[in-house]
Design an enzyme around this catalytic site. Sequence first.
Site, PDB file in Angstrom:
ATOM      1  N   CYS A 141      36.053  30.645 -19.632  1.00 29.49           N
ATOM      2  CA  CYS A 141      35.391  30.391 -18.238  1.00 29.49           C
ATOM      3  C   CYS A 141      34.247  31.604 -18.234  1.00 29.49           C
ATOM      4  CB  CYS A 141      36.294  30.631 -17.006  1.00 29.49           C
ATOM      5  SG  CYS A 141      35.761  30.655 -15.416  1.00 29.49           S
ATOM      6  N   CYS A 144      34.274  33.402 -14.558  1.00 25.83           N
ATOM      7  CA  CYS A 144      35.362  34.384 -14.127  1.00 25.83           C
ATOM      8  C   CYS A 144      36.528  34.037 -15.096  1.00 25.83           C
ATOM      9  CB  CYS A 144      35.934  34.307 -12.881  1.00 25.83           C
ATOM     10  SG  CYS A 144      36.145  32.410 -11.893  1.00 25.83           S
ATOM     11  N   SER A 145      37.426  33.378 -14.564  1.00 29.83           N
ATOM     12  CA  SER A 145      38.597  33.079 -15.435  1.00 29.83           C
ATOM     13  C   SER A 145      39.532  31.770 -15.400  1.00 29.83           C
ATOM     14  CB  SER A 145      39.833  34.583 -15.173  1.00 29.83           C
ATOM     15  OG  SER A 145      40.077  34.512 -14.060  1.00 29.83           O
ATOM     16  N   CYS A 146      38.867  30.903 -14.996  1.00 36.56           N
ATOM     17  CA  CYS A 146      39.422  29.502 -14.723  1.00 36.56           C
ATOM     18  C   CYS A 146      40.286  29.177 -15.785  1.00 36.56           C
ATOM     19  CB  CYS A 146      38.495  28.547 -14.420  1.00 36.56           C
ATOM     20  SG  CYS A 146      37.723  28.783 -12.695  1.00 36.56           S
TER      21      CYS A 146
HETATM   22 CO   LIG Z   1      36.690  31.091 -13.432  1.00 35.81          CO
END
Ligand SMILES: [Co+2]
Length: 242
Positions: A141, A144-146
Amino acid sequence: MTTTRRELLATALTAAGAGVTPPLAAAQQDHEHDHDHDHDHDHQAVPSDPALRAKALESVLVAKGLVDRAALDALVDTYEHQIGPRNGARVIARAWVDDAYRQRLLKNAKAAIAELGYGGVEGEQMVVVENTAQVHNLVVCTLCSCYPWPVLGLPPLWYKSAAYRSRSVIDPRGLLREFGLELAAEVEVRVWDSTAEVRYLVLPERPAGSEKLGEAELAALVTRDAMVGVARVVAPHERAQA
Ligand SMILES: [Co+2]
């Protein structure tokens, strides 16, 4: 172990203890909040109000001797490495032994994953991408951090790092090499950028030499890293040689 992991867990415990919001829903609210800001930063760069509250709560609990930081870390670690990714591993093993399931999984991942009882927040739309001898898939991602929570649990710290998010796009082969995965030059690398809407799961190649293994034994071979695409699944006899 870092403060960030503890904050995550403490946030969940706070929500659960308060009996107001399920922990995952509470965490998701935070996540979506981050997505509302359309700029590039780490999730934890500015701690959210719940994160700060959780940290304060944890500090008090630790100071009073009511909880042990190491125990909290161990619990977070369990969710990160064991409980979450085991769901995904069962999905992968089923796809390996049942070709009709594999085809349903590639066509409509959410529905196929729901057949095994997994779904929910951070997995509203999931896409499964299949590794073959010709194609290797890698999930990131960049924003961010999906991450597909129903099948992988909580994302590891490295997945959220700026280095991983940028290098997976700029130099995926070099990145994979650092994870210990050397791909042949003729293998095409496909990088999938997750979003708040779509989460990806890699269907790794079934390892050679695993033909006699049953579904449960196969699931035990599947690692979180293989389902993100930074590792391959290794058969037991290969492990013994390593
Ligand atoms: Co994300």
